[in-house]
Design an enzyme around this catalytic site. Structure first.
Site, PDB file in Angstrom:
ATOM      1  N   LYS A 246       3.440  -1.971  -1.703  1.00  0.00           N
ATOM      2  CA  LYS A 246       2.247  -0.863  -1.798  1.00  0.00           C
ATOM      3  C   LYS A 246       1.725  -0.992  -3.207  1.00  0.00           C
ATOM      4  O   LYS A 246       2.284  -1.563  -4.329  1.00  0.00           O
ATOM      5  CB  LYS A 246       2.962   0.569  -1.722  1.00  0.00           C
ATOM      6  CG  LYS A 246       3.667   0.375  -0.415  1.00  0.00           C
ATOM      7  CD  LYS A 246       3.162   0.292   0.953  1.00  0.00           C
ATOM      8  CE  LYS A 246       4.214   0.423   2.032  1.00  0.00           C
ATOM      9  NZ  LYS A 246       3.859  -0.396   3.128  1.00  0.00           N
ATOM     10  N   ASP A 247       0.538  -0.387  -3.327  1.00  0.00           N
ATOM     11  CA  ASP A 247      -0.267  -0.434  -4.521  1.00  0.00           C
ATOM     12  C   ASP A 247       0.708   0.320  -5.784  1.00  0.00           C
ATOM     13  O   ASP A 247       1.428   1.146  -5.304  1.00  0.00           O
ATOM     14  CB  ASP A 247      -1.624   0.448  -4.530  1.00  0.00           C
ATOM     15  CG  ASP A 247      -2.605  -0.459  -3.698  1.00  0.00           C
ATOM     16  OD1 ASP A 247      -2.443  -1.688  -3.631  1.00  0.00           O
ATOM     17  OD2 ASP A 247      -3.521   0.084  -3.297  1.00  0.00           O
ATOM     18  N   LYS A 248       0.348   0.058  -6.786  1.00  0.00           N
ATOM     19  CA  LYS A 248       0.943   0.775  -8.046  1.00  0.00           C
ATOM     20  C   LYS A 248       0.389   2.148  -8.149  1.00  0.00           C
ATOM     21  O   LYS A 248       1.120   3.252  -8.310  1.00  0.00           O
ATOM     22  CB  LYS A 248       0.671   0.049  -9.109  1.00  0.00           C
ATOM     23  CG  LYS A 248       1.057   0.571 -10.530  1.00  0.00           C
ATOM     24  CD  LYS A 248       0.739   0.044 -11.828  1.00  0.00           C
ATOM     25  CE  LYS A 248       1.306   0.838 -13.308  1.00  0.00           C
ATOM     26  NZ  LYS A 248       0.905   0.217 -14.453  1.00  0.00           N
TER      27      LYS A 248
END
Length: 641
Positions: free
Chosen positions: A254-256
């Protein structure tokens, strides 16, 4: 109480994993004079600056008639909530942080002394072992703490269920004192002191039996993380649990920038141990819960997609019709399935440039690009890069390089260990594989984006003869064969005879690799021209190096989100939380109140996307805004770090 040294070590690591970043001003420029950068400028018009969307091939919209509107994109990371959707279609939520162990009715009174408990247990043992002489020998083993290394072997126990019950009996009543295992090639059980010798032990079988009794060899739990890269969070959890990241499995990254929730599996881990880690992980923005045992660990791809709940602040228009039409278009028509800006890194050097160098086997250029100075980084990172540039002393550069610069540290440590600074290929291999592959995947994504734009320019939003297509039924068949490790199945090809069977939603474009096919139309020529311009042959993606094995894959050109919902919320406080996270709900936090006549308006939108599709590209279709860091900063936005 926690050991002081371990506590100090943990606190030091916590500091290193989250260095305080002091950002450079936008107007600050870095002048770099080195062979690598000069060659880049000459061959690729490369600029040491953050890219716009157009620089990575993102230029088209499906609905050009939608005028769009401005909002604050990712002003705060808690405006971007992501929940994984597992393989069964369930949305993953964190609902509890405690592990409630199933209570088993005790057959021995816990108020008794240990000797009294043992005597009671020996009485119960007669239900399992009829030979009283053997029971007496077991009593002696317990009484003498196994000093004679005696081993008692039962009579034949043909029924496996009966053998399992006997194993469980000893684990329950004589845990950590008596060990049992089925004797090899027999249906008999050996019983001995836990540290006994000269026994016919099969510890792996014993272990399998133990975990099977619990429900599986893997403990699955839900990970809630805040503003962290997935692998960074996994590394922090592994460190906290005194294990390695290899023992933890995930279905996707998942994105930061956001608050994300996903499942994780831990091999041979207990919920009690994982639960205790929460007090250390809270300061890192990580919490774990929803523990259960499962038979299989998670691996990349074991998910259906993600559910996004996004708050877009500072809505610029009051005309709800424009918003409604834009979202209806997104729901009914979809968006171009571009790889979002996150795919290409967060520095002024797009990661695909490193990937290109790797695919060309230019190991030195790849290393130089990773270590070179970049604009917009913290003062500490900038200092470390300058030390390397001026001295090429890996030890000195390592002293300044923050611990979260994983690739840079891996290269510098390799140079330091090998006591040479020209073993570029080996230095790259010292980077963790998932991060190393990120560079070459970024190059594949860059080429895909360019090809997607060209396809739309050439053929519009309809399938063309020669296009590759994968229907929903075909995808299921391909997924099934992939799981079964059969030969890779290829997409179908549109012909003049079958073109009426397909829609634009069936069209796929290939990610360059050595084991894919290309469309049988002008798109194939476009791919070949792009790769030829970069001096890359797709066939080399197999033989370049076993560490960079790139078979290729296929990606839908157009995607329609599912479960699309939206609403407008009014608010006065710019920093007010406008949505509840899973952790907020556990902690009983009250839901935000809509203030209809508030000073500001926000658009809240939720939708689900298949794996590897980017929510930012869906939002781009609705708002018509450039989602690049450069564009956001130029608009005056302050991005919450």
């Amino acid at each position: 109480m926690e050991d002081t040294d371990n506590k100090r070590k943990r606190e030091d690591n916590s500091t290193n994993l989250n260095p305080e970043n002091k950002k450079l001003k936008n107007e600050e420029l870095i002048v770099i004079n080195n062979e690598t950068l000069n060659s880049l400028k000459k061959s690729n018009n490369f600029k040491n600056d953050f890219p716009y969307e157009k620089d990575v091939g993102i230029t088209k919209f499906i609905n050009e008639n939608n005028p769009g509107f401005t909002v604050s994109l990712k002003q705060r990371y808690n405006d971007f909530l992501v929940n994984e959707i597992d393989e069964k279609g369930n949305v993953v939520h964190l609902t509890n942080l405690k592990y409630e162990k199933k209570k088993v009715e005790s057959e021995v009174d816990d108020s008794l002394s240990q000797e009294e408990k043992d005597n009671k247990a020996f009485e119960l043992l007669k239900d399992y072992i009829k030979d009283e002489e053997k029971i007496e020998k077991i009593k002696k083993i317990v009484k003498d703490n196994g000093k004679d290394n005696t081993v008692v072997t039962t009579e034949d126990i043909p029924n496996k269920e009966d053998r399992t019950k006997l194993h469980q009996f000893f684990r329950k009543h004589f845990s950590n004192r008596i060990e049992t295992e089925t004797k090899i090639n027999t249906v008999q059980i050996n019983i001995h002191w836990a540290n006994g010798r000269n026994t016919d032990m099969r510890s792996s079988q014993k272990g399998d039996s133990y975990w099977k009794q619990l429900g599986g060899e893997f403990c699955q739990f839900t990970m809630f993380k805040t503003n962290k890269e997935t692998m960074n969070a996994i590394n922090i959890i592994a460190y906290t649990l005194y294990t390695t990241s290899r023992s933890l499995g995930i279905a996707g990254t998942k994105d930061k920038r956001g608050i994300t929730v996903q499942n994780v599996t831990g091999y041979h881990m207990t919920p009690e141990k994982i639960e205790k880690a929460n007090k250390h992980l809270l300061a890192q923005g990580i919490q774990l819960g929803n523990f259960k045992f499962v038979k299989k660990g998670l691996k990349l791809g074991d998910l259906k997609g993600n559910l996004f709940n996004i708050t877009l602040r500072k809505l610029s228009i009051d005309d709800n019709n424009i918003i409604e039409n834009a979202i209806k278009s997104l729901k009914n028509i979809g968006f171009i399935n571009y790889f979002g800006m996150q795919r290409f890194g967060t520095t002024s050097l797009p990661t695909y440039e490193v990937g290109k160098a790797i695919l060309k086997k230019n190991w030195r250029k790849a290393v130089d690009l990773i270590l070179m100075e970049k604009i917009g980084e913290s003062e500490r990172v900038r200092k470390a890069r300058k030390i390397w540039k001026d001295s090429h002393d890996p030890k000195k550069a390592l002293e300044e390089m923050p611990k979260n610069c994983t690739a840079e540290i891996s290269i510098l440590k390799a140079f330091e260990k090998m006591d040479q600074i020209n073993a570029y290929s080996n230095a790259l291999l010292n980077i963790p594989r998932n991060l190393r592959m990120m560079y070459v995947h970024a190059y594949q994504s860059y080429i895909w984006n360019l090809a997607a734009t060209y396809h739309i320019e050439k053929y519009g939003y309809k399938p063309a003869i020669g296009d590759l297509v994968i229907t929903e039924e075909k995808q299921k068949a391909m997924d099934s064969k992939k799981r079964g490790k059969h030969n890779k199945e290829k997409p179908d090809i549109i012909t003049s005879e079958n073109i009426d069977k397909y829609t634009i939603y069936d069209v796929v474009l290939p990610m360059p690799g050595h084991d894919i096919i290309y469309p049988e139309n002008e798109i194939k020529n476009y791919y070949e021209d792009l790769l030829k311009k970069d001096d890359i042959d797709p066939k080399d993606m197999k033989i370049i190096n076993k560490e960079y094995f790139l078979p290729g894959s296929y990606r839908k050109l157009i995607v329609k989100p599912g479960n699309v919902e939206w609403n407008i919320i009014g608010y006065n406080d710019e920093d007010a939380d406008l949505a509840l996270t899973d952790l907020d709900k556990i902690n009983g936090k009250e839901a935000p109140i809509n203030i209809p006549d508030g000073k500001f308006k926000a658009l809240q939108i939720s939708f689900s996307l298949p794996t590897s599709s980017y929510a930012t590209m869906a939002l781009r279709e609705v708002t018509k805004m450039d989602t690049s860091i450069k564009s956001i900063k130029e608009s005056g936005e302050v991005i919450d770090e």
